[in-house]
Motif scaffolding. Structure first.
Motif, PDB file in Angstrom:
ATOM      1  N   UNK A 164       0.912  -1.077   0.071  1.00 32.21           N
ATOM      2  CA  UNK A 164       0.103  -0.161  -0.006  1.00 32.21           C
ATOM      3  C   UNK A 164       0.933   1.134   0.048  1.00 32.21           C
ATOM      4  N   UNK A 165       2.132   1.051   0.008  1.00 28.11           N
ATOM      5  CA  UNK A 165       2.921   2.327   0.041  1.00 28.11           C
ATOM      6  C   UNK A 165       3.485   2.807   1.310  1.00 28.11           C
ATOM      7  N   UNK A 166       3.094   1.866   2.285  1.00 30.16           N
ATOM      8  CA  UNK A 166       3.462   2.683   3.620  1.00 30.16           C
ATOM      9  C   UNK A 166       4.953   2.285   3.899  1.00 30.16           C
ATOM     10  N   UNK A 167       5.627   2.865   4.908  1.00 28.31           N
ATOM     11  CA  UNK A 167       6.983   2.618   5.091  1.00 28.31           C
ATOM     12  C   UNK A 167       6.874   1.474   6.240  1.00 28.31           C
ATOM     13  N   UNK A 168       7.813   0.479   6.335  1.00 30.92           N
ATOM     14  CA  UNK A 168       7.933  -0.618   7.126  1.00 30.92           C
ATOM     15  C   UNK A 168       9.353  -0.992   7.538  1.00 30.92           C
TER      16      UNK A 168
END
Length: 64
Positions: A53-57
């Motif tokens: 989803x394009x979130x930073x992890x």
């Protein structure tokens, strides 16, 4: 200006293996944040990834 600190500590009743951990605790890219720091103990390797989803992890792998 505001300073926000979040600390998480985990204690287990008996020894546990430290496998890779995924940490989803980072300000959004469009947030007006002057500085951001993620610290983990003990000695480790930290890599930033993006989920589907394009979130930073952050993927944290602890040394054996």
């Amino acid at each position: 200006r505001v300073v926000v600190q979040h600390r998480s500590r985990y204690h287990y009743p008996r020894p546990a293996l430290q496998g890779p951990q995924l940490i989803r605790l980072r300000p959004a890219d469009n947030a007006r944040i002057e500085s951001y720091q993620l610290l983990a103990e003990p000695e480790h390797r930290l890599r930033w990834l993006r989920d589907p989803h394009g979130n930073c992890v952050a993927r944290v792998t602890f040394k054996a």
